[in-house]
Design an enzyme around this catalytic site. Structure first.
Site, PDB file in Angstrom:
ATOM      1  N   LYS A  59      -2.337  -7.861   2.889  1.00 46.76           N
ATOM      2  CA  LYS A  59      -1.200  -7.287   3.620  1.00 46.76           C
ATOM      3  C   LYS A  59      -1.598  -6.874   5.038  1.00 46.76           C
ATOM      4  O   LYS A  59      -0.910  -7.188   6.002  1.00 46.76           O
ATOM      5  CB  LYS A  59      -0.650  -6.047   2.873  1.00 46.76           C
ATOM      6  CG  LYS A  59      -0.187  -6.333   1.444  1.00 46.76           C
ATOM      7  CD  LYS A  59       0.401  -5.088   0.777  1.00 46.76           C
ATOM      8  CE  LYS A  59      -0.599  -3.961   0.563  1.00 46.76           C
ATOM      9  NZ  LYS A  59      -1.550  -4.180  -0.541  1.00 46.76           N
ATOM     10  N   ARG A 109     -15.406  -6.697   1.159  1.00 48.74           N
ATOM     11  CA  ARG A 109     -14.673  -6.372   2.381  1.00 48.74           C
ATOM     12  C   ARG A 109     -15.307  -5.274   3.237  1.00 48.74           C
ATOM     13  O   ARG A 109     -15.875  -4.323   2.730  1.00 48.74           O
ATOM     14  CB  ARG A 109     -13.261  -5.940   1.959  1.00 48.74           C
ATOM     15  CG  ARG A 109     -12.389  -5.406   3.062  1.00 48.74           C
ATOM     16  CD  ARG A 109     -10.960  -5.391   2.648  1.00 48.74           C
ATOM     17  NE  ARG A 109     -10.607  -4.192   1.891  1.00 48.74           N
ATOM     18  CZ  ARG A 109      -9.361  -3.879   1.564  1.00 48.74           C
ATOM     19  NH1 ARG A 109      -8.370  -4.692   1.884  1.00 48.74           N
ATOM     20  NH2 ARG A 109      -9.110  -2.786   0.881  1.00 48.74           N
ATOM     21  N   ARG A 162       5.440   2.237  -2.331  1.00 48.80           N
ATOM     22  CA  ARG A 162       4.602   1.924  -3.488  1.00 48.80           C
ATOM     23  C   ARG A 162       5.205   2.460  -4.778  1.00 48.80           C
ATOM     24  O   ARG A 162       4.617   2.258  -5.845  1.00 48.80           O
ATOM     25  CB  ARG A 162       3.236   2.582  -3.312  1.00 48.80           C
ATOM     26  CG  ARG A 162       2.138   1.641  -2.835  1.00 48.80           C
ATOM     27  CD  ARG A 162       0.912   2.507  -2.607  1.00 48.80           C
ATOM     28  NE  ARG A 162      -0.335   1.818  -2.679  1.00 48.80           N
ATOM     29  CZ  ARG A 162      -0.977   1.323  -1.616  1.00 48.80           C
ATOM     30  NH1 ARG A 162      -0.441   1.367  -0.425  1.00 48.80           N
ATOM     31  NH2 ARG A 162      -2.150   0.762  -1.758  1.00 48.80           N
ATOM     32  N   ARG A 186     -14.839   0.682   2.953  1.00 48.83           N
ATOM     33  CA  ARG A 186     -14.013   1.802   2.528  1.00 48.83           C
ATOM     34  C   ARG A 186     -14.577   2.450   1.274  1.00 48.83           C
ATOM     35  O   ARG A 186     -15.074   1.769   0.394  1.00 48.83           O
ATOM     36  CB  ARG A 186     -12.591   1.312   2.250  1.00 48.83           C
ATOM     37  CG  ARG A 186     -11.729   1.304   3.498  1.00 48.83           C
ATOM     38  CD  ARG A 186     -10.435   0.593   3.296  1.00 48.83           C
ATOM     39  NE  ARG A 186      -9.757   0.938   2.035  1.00 48.83           N
ATOM     40  CZ  ARG A 186      -8.568   0.467   1.714  1.00 48.83           C
ATOM     41  NH1 ARG A 186      -7.930  -0.351   2.528  1.00 48.83           N
ATOM     42  NH2 ARG A 186      -8.013   0.798   0.571  1.00 48.83           N
ATOM     43  N   ARG A 189      -6.744   1.391  -8.779  1.00 52.05           N
ATOM     44  CA  ARG A 189      -5.717   0.944  -7.822  1.00 52.05           C
ATOM     45  C   ARG A 189      -4.871  -0.171  -8.408  1.00 52.05           C
ATOM     46  O   ARG A 189      -3.658  -0.222  -8.195  1.00 52.05           O
ATOM     47  CB  ARG A 189      -6.377   0.494  -6.516  1.00 52.05           C
ATOM     48  CG  ARG A 189      -6.793   1.672  -5.650  1.00 52.05           C
ATOM     49  CD  ARG A 189      -7.978   1.344  -4.775  1.00 52.05           C
ATOM     50  NE  ARG A 189      -7.665   0.431  -3.692  1.00 52.05           N
ATOM     51  CZ  ARG A 189      -8.602  -0.250  -3.016  1.00 52.05           C
ATOM     52  NH1 ARG A 189      -9.870  -0.113  -3.313  1.00 52.05           N
ATOM     53  NH2 ARG A 189      -8.250  -1.046  -2.045  1.00 52.05           N
TER      54      ARG A 189
HETATM   55  P1  ADP Z   1      -4.973  -1.110  -0.562  1.00 51.18           P
HETATM   56  O1  ADP Z   1      -3.642  -1.786  -0.435  1.00 51.18           O
HETATM   57  O2  ADP Z   1      -6.112  -2.000  -0.210  1.00 51.18           O
HETATM   58  O3  ADP Z   1      -5.194  -0.403  -1.865  1.00 51.18           O
HETATM   59  P2  ADP Z   1      -4.211   0.994   1.366  1.00 51.18           P
HETATM   60  O4  ADP Z   1      -4.985   1.176   2.599  1.00 51.18           O
HETATM   61  O5  ADP Z   1      -2.803   0.537   1.479  1.00 51.18           O
HETATM   62  O6  ADP Z   1      -5.097   0.025   0.504  1.00 51.18           O
HETATM   63  O7  ADP Z   1      -4.197   2.359   0.528  1.00 51.18           O
HETATM   64  C1  ADP Z   1      -5.370   3.088   0.228  1.00 51.18           C
HETATM   65  C2  ADP Z   1      -5.027   4.308  -0.618  1.00 51.18           C
HETATM   66  O8  ADP Z   1      -4.159   5.189   0.108  1.00 51.18           O
HETATM   67  C3  ADP Z   1      -4.264   4.037  -1.913  1.00 51.18           C
HETATM   68  O9  ADP Z   1      -5.130   3.677  -2.965  1.00 51.18           O
HETATM   69  C4  ADP Z   1      -3.568   5.384  -2.134  1.00 51.18           C
HETATM   70  O10 ADP Z   1      -4.460   6.358  -2.638  1.00 51.18           O
HETATM   71  C5  ADP Z   1      -3.179   5.799  -0.740  1.00 51.18           C
HETATM   72  N1  ADP Z   1      -1.837   5.293  -0.343  1.00 51.18           N
HETATM   73  C6  ADP Z   1      -1.571   4.417   0.670  1.00 51.18           C
HETATM   74  N2  ADP Z   1      -0.249   4.173   0.776  1.00 51.18           N
HETATM   75  C7  ADP Z   1       0.346   4.914  -0.206  1.00 51.18           C
HETATM   76  C8  ADP Z   1       1.693   5.094  -0.641  1.00 51.18           C
HETATM   77  N3  ADP Z   1       2.715   4.450  -0.038  1.00 51.18           N
HETATM   78  N4  ADP Z   1       1.925   5.932  -1.679  1.00 51.18           N
HETATM   79  C9  ADP Z   1       0.929   6.602  -2.278  1.00 51.18           C
HETATM   80  N5  ADP Z   1      -0.377   6.467  -1.943  1.00 51.18           N
HETATM   81  C10 ADP Z   1      -0.666   5.645  -0.916  1.00 51.18           C
END
Ligand code: ADP
Ligand code: ZN
Length: 214
Positions: A13, A127, A88, A161, A172
């Site tokens: 994404k 990554r 999400r 990360r 996740r």
């Molecule tokens: P990825 O899609 O690779 O898991 P992101 O950078 O989008 O990584 O998100 C990393 C973390 O941030 C998630 O695992 C969660 O803990 C938190 N997070 C990000 N966006 C949201 C969201 N919209 N709602 C709840 N938690 C979120």
């Protein structure tokens, strides 16, 4: 045009969002990036979410909806917004719908990026990301340069990360299937969903997205 990029962690994404920013002058709104920035700057909220994020669980709807609301109120949106990693949950999807209505904006398209779970594990554990510009590296397909400097901005802060490890990734993925994947049905029913093959090459995925956006 306002779009959502939907897909499990590691689906690509962020990579595709960055391409759309470059090519279409859109604004990327990544709640993951916003939360990581809050952690880096050491705000009270950043401290509160750190453990939750490292474990791989979702941060509360209230926090992420607040972050998105703040951005939508302050940004001008230029060529439109790309929501990356948000919504999400169904509650976040409803909140986004309401925020867009308040702003007199539409949601034009939801792009679902499909990838199988084995590929996700491989991608994520390989990554690394530039902390300064967001450029993404991968041990197999785009290794970190030997001098450790980002090819895009020259920074030497290329980092992995804290949540890109197998255990957190499993959490996740579970969060994705339990809480986020119902959004696929939700947006399908609303007539907004387009699905693309996220396992194709970066350029082919970009081409499929361009086609879906029309
Ligand atoms: P990825 O899609 O690779 O898991 P992101 O950078 O989008 O990584 O998100 C990393 C973390 O941030 C998630 O695992 C969660 O803990 C938190 N997070 C990000 N966006 C949201 C969201 N919209 N709602 C709840 N938690 C979120
Ligand atoms: Zn960089």
């Amino acid at each position: 045009m306002n779009i959502i990029l939907l897909g499990p962690p590691g689906a690509g994404k962020g990579t595709q969002a960055r391409k759309l920013v470059d090519e279409r002058n859109m604004v990327q709104l990544s709640t993951g990036d916003m939360l990581r920035a809050a952690r880096t700057s050491g705000t009270a909220m950043g401290k509160m979410v750190a453990a939750v994020m490292d474990r791989g669980d979702l941060v509360t709807d209230e926090i992420v909806i607040g972050l998105i609301r703040e951005q939508l109120e302050s940004d001008e949106g230029k060529g439109g917004y790309i929501f990356d990693g948000f919504p999400r949950t169904l509650a976040q999807a409803d909140a986004l719908g309401n925020l867009l209505i308040e702003m007199g904006e539409n949601l034009d398209c939801v792009i679902e990026m499909q990838v199988d779970d084995d590929a996700l594990v491989d991608r994520i554990t390989a990554r690394a990301t530039c902390a300064d510009c967001g450029e993404v590296y991968n041990d197999n397909t785009k290794p970190i340069p030997a001098d450790g400097k980002c090819t895009n901005c020259g920074s030497s802060k290329i980092q992995r990360r804290a949540d890109d490890n197998e255990e957190s990734l499993r959490t996740r993925l579970m969060a994705y299937y339990k809480q986020t994947s119902p959004l696929i049905g939700y947006y399908y029913a609303k007539g907004d969903l387009k699905s693309v093959d996220g396992l194709a090459s970066m350029d082919d995925v970009a081409a499929s997205i361009a086609k879906a956006l029309g």
